[in-house]
Motif scaffolding. Structure first.
Motif, PDB file in Angstrom:
ATOM      1  N   TYR A  36      23.957 -42.342 -61.058  1.00 61.92           N
ATOM      2  CA  TYR A  36      24.211 -41.749 -60.411  1.00 61.92           C
ATOM      3  C   TYR A  36      25.298 -41.407 -59.566  1.00 61.92           C
ATOM      4  O   TYR A  36      25.776 -42.183 -58.650  1.00 61.92           O
ATOM      5  N   GLN A  38      26.989 -39.332 -55.556  1.00 63.40           N
ATOM      6  CA  GLN A  38      26.882 -38.263 -54.642  1.00 63.40           C
ATOM      7  C   GLN A  38      27.640 -38.119 -53.643  1.00 63.40           C
ATOM      8  O   GLN A  38      27.640 -38.873 -53.217  1.00 63.40           O
ATOM      9  N   ARG A  42      26.646 -32.658 -51.270  1.00 63.35           N
ATOM     10  CA  ARG A  42      26.000 -32.098 -52.816  1.00 63.35           C
ATOM     11  C   ARG A  42      24.785 -32.904 -53.496  1.00 63.35           C
ATOM     12  O   ARG A  42      25.016 -34.674 -53.054  1.00 63.35           O
ATOM     13  N   GLY A  43      24.108 -32.904 -54.276  1.00 65.04           N
ATOM     14  CA  GLY A  43      23.314 -33.015 -54.531  1.00 65.04           C
ATOM     15  C   GLY A  43      23.540 -34.471 -55.755  1.00 65.04           C
ATOM     16  O   GLY A  43      24.860 -34.306 -55.672  1.00 65.04           O
ATOM     17  N   LEU A  44      22.591 -34.976 -56.129  1.00 63.21           N
ATOM     18  CA  LEU A  44      22.918 -35.977 -57.382  1.00 63.21           C
ATOM     19  C   LEU A  44      23.887 -35.602 -58.496  1.00 63.21           C
ATOM     20  O   LEU A  44      22.871 -34.448 -58.942  1.00 63.21           O
ATOM     21  N   PHE A  88      28.367 -41.824 -53.377  1.00 63.05           N
ATOM     22  CA  PHE A  88      27.484 -42.726 -53.121  1.00 63.05           C
ATOM     23  C   PHE A  88      26.973 -42.552 -53.678  1.00 63.05           C
ATOM     24  O   PHE A  88      26.160 -41.512 -54.745  1.00 63.05           O
ATOM     25  N   LEU A  90      24.641 -44.387 -56.711  1.00 63.44           N
ATOM     26  CA  LEU A  90      22.660 -44.969 -56.632  1.00 63.44           C
ATOM     27  C   LEU A  90      22.202 -45.387 -57.779  1.00 63.44           C
ATOM     28  O   LEU A  90      22.474 -44.389 -59.274  1.00 63.44           O
ATOM     29  N   PHE A 105      15.081 -45.775 -56.964  1.00 64.11           N
ATOM     30  CA  PHE A 105      16.366 -45.501 -56.350  1.00 64.11           C
ATOM     31  C   PHE A 105      16.673 -46.932 -55.763  1.00 64.11           C
ATOM     32  O   PHE A 105      15.860 -47.240 -54.860  1.00 64.11           O
ATOM     33  N   GLY A 106      18.127 -47.987 -56.444  1.00 65.88           N
ATOM     34  CA  GLY A 106      18.487 -49.160 -55.601  1.00 65.88           C
ATOM     35  C   GLY A 106      19.159 -48.057 -54.189  1.00 65.88           C
ATOM     36  O   GLY A 106      18.688 -46.587 -53.620  1.00 65.88           O
ATOM     37  N   PRO A 107      18.987 -48.986 -53.332  1.00 63.25           N
ATOM     38  CA  PRO A 107      20.155 -48.652 -51.979  1.00 63.25           C
ATOM     39  C   PRO A 107      21.312 -47.753 -52.013  1.00 63.25           C
ATOM     40  O   PRO A 107      21.548 -47.095 -50.166  1.00 63.25           O
ATOM     41  N   GLY A 108      22.317 -47.586 -53.216  1.00 58.78           N
ATOM     42  CA  GLY A 108      23.336 -47.345 -53.150  1.00 58.78           C
ATOM     43  C   GLY A 108      24.588 -48.009 -52.902  1.00 58.78           C
ATOM     44  O   GLY A 108      24.390 -49.126 -51.712  1.00 58.78           O
ATOM     45  N   ARG A 110      28.468 -47.167 -51.152  1.00 60.87           N
ATOM     46  CA  ARG A 110      29.258 -45.593 -50.761  1.00 60.87           C
ATOM     47  C   ARG A 110      30.948 -46.561 -51.217  1.00 60.87           C
ATOM     48  O   ARG A 110      31.141 -47.684 -50.502  1.00 60.87           O
TER      49      ARG A 110
ATOM     50  N   GLY B  43      19.684 -45.243 -49.802  1.00 56.34           N
ATOM     51  CA  GLY B  43      18.961 -44.905 -51.401  1.00 56.34           C
ATOM     52  C   GLY B  43      17.775 -43.607 -51.226  1.00 56.34           C
ATOM     53  O   GLY B  43      17.729 -43.725 -50.494  1.00 56.34           O
ATOM     54  N   LEU B  44      17.733 -43.532 -52.493  1.00 54.99           N
ATOM     55  CA  LEU B  44      16.803 -42.115 -52.340  1.00 54.99           C
ATOM     56  C   LEU B  44      14.937 -42.710 -52.530  1.00 54.99           C
ATOM     57  O   LEU B  44      15.279 -43.943 -53.452  1.00 54.99           O
ATOM     58  N   PHE B  90      14.823 -34.137 -51.417  1.00 51.67           N
ATOM     59  CA  PHE B  90      15.169 -33.287 -52.569  1.00 51.67           C
ATOM     60  C   PHE B  90      13.749 -33.053 -53.563  1.00 51.67           C
ATOM     61  O   PHE B  90      13.377 -33.887 -53.776  1.00 51.67           O
ATOM     62  N   GLY B 105      17.308 -30.591 -57.179  1.00 55.89           N
ATOM     63  CA  GLY B 105      18.475 -29.745 -55.812  1.00 55.89           C
ATOM     64  C   GLY B 105      18.986 -30.314 -54.606  1.00 55.89           C
ATOM     65  O   GLY B 105      19.707 -31.113 -55.473  1.00 55.89           O
TER      66      GLY B 105
END
Lengths: 114, 114
Positions: A36, A38, A42-44, A88, A90, A105-108, A110, B43-44, B90, B105
């Motif tokens: 994903y 982000q 904004r959303g994912l 970002f 993910l 989810f993973g930590p992401g 940036r 992350g989420l 979210f 969302g």
């Protein structure tokens, strides 16, 4: 228990440079894997998903690509980054063997493209 | 097609007061619904999920959500806000079949005032 790793945590790259982001999952077999993005404020947005090794589905047209060389490894790549690729990123996994729909989810990562 | 609408982009509460984050969904099938929380540059994290069992779902950190089919809502509540609850939340709906991708969302930013 299952864990998901992403690296690097942060990345600053110039426009036109290549990209490789890695995601690995531990403690499960044959998961569904997802990338994903982000964007700021904004959303994912789902970019790619995979149900198995070498099986990649792309959700949006873009200059990014994904690969799954191993069961629990998911890689996001680009040959030439654009400014609009900043965001970002993910990675997520889901147990394919059950009817459960939860994604973890993973930590992401940036990514800033300058 | 499925969709999620988070009715407030920003909610501000005082510490110790109740929290209400609103979410309405649209789905052709019996949905799976989730609330995720995202702290800055993280992350989420899954807060809670509804998967057609009890309509009142309890999650982590004292959060709850109630699935109301007649209102197509899945609002998130907490009796007493803590400073550590400040984050982006979210509301998410999952596809029933196929890739089982998540539809997010746009997010609600919760601010907790001392």
């Amino acid at each position: 228990s299952q864990t998901i790793h992403q690296w690097p945590a942060t990345l600053v790259q110039p426009v036109g440079s290549p990209l490789s982001l890695e995601c690995t999952v531990e403690g499960t077999s044959n998961p569904n894997l997802y990338w994903y993005r982000q964007a700021a404020g904004r959303g994912l947005q789902l970019l790619f998903y995979s149900v198995g090794i070498g099986q990649i589905s792309s959700e949006v047209p873009q200059n990014l690509s994904a690969s799954r060389p191993q069961d629990r490894q998911f890689i996001l790549s680009s040959k030439k980054l654009l400014l609009s690729d900043s965001g970002f990123y993910l990675c997520a996994w889901r147990d394919q063997g059950t009817s459960l729909r939860t994604q973890y989810f993973g930590p992401g990562t940036r990514l800033t493209v300058l | 097609a499925q969709s999620v609408t988070q009715l407030d982009s920003h909610v501000s509460v005082s510490e110790g007061t109740p929290v209400l984050l609103r979410c309405n969904y649209s789905s052709s099938y019996s949905p799976s619904l989730f609330w995720y929380v995202q702290h800055p540059n993280k992350g989420l994290q899954l807060l809670l999920k509804y998967t057609s069992a009890a309509t009142l779902v309890k999650g982590i950190n004292g959060f709850e959500a109630e699935f109301k089919k007649s209102e197509t809502s899945f609002h998130l509540t907490k009796p007493s806000a803590h400073m550590s609850d400040a984050a982006e939340y979210f509301c998410v709906v999952s596809e029933v079949t196929g890739r089982r991708a998540l539809t997010f969302g746009s997010g609600t930013r919760l601010q907790v005032q001392p």
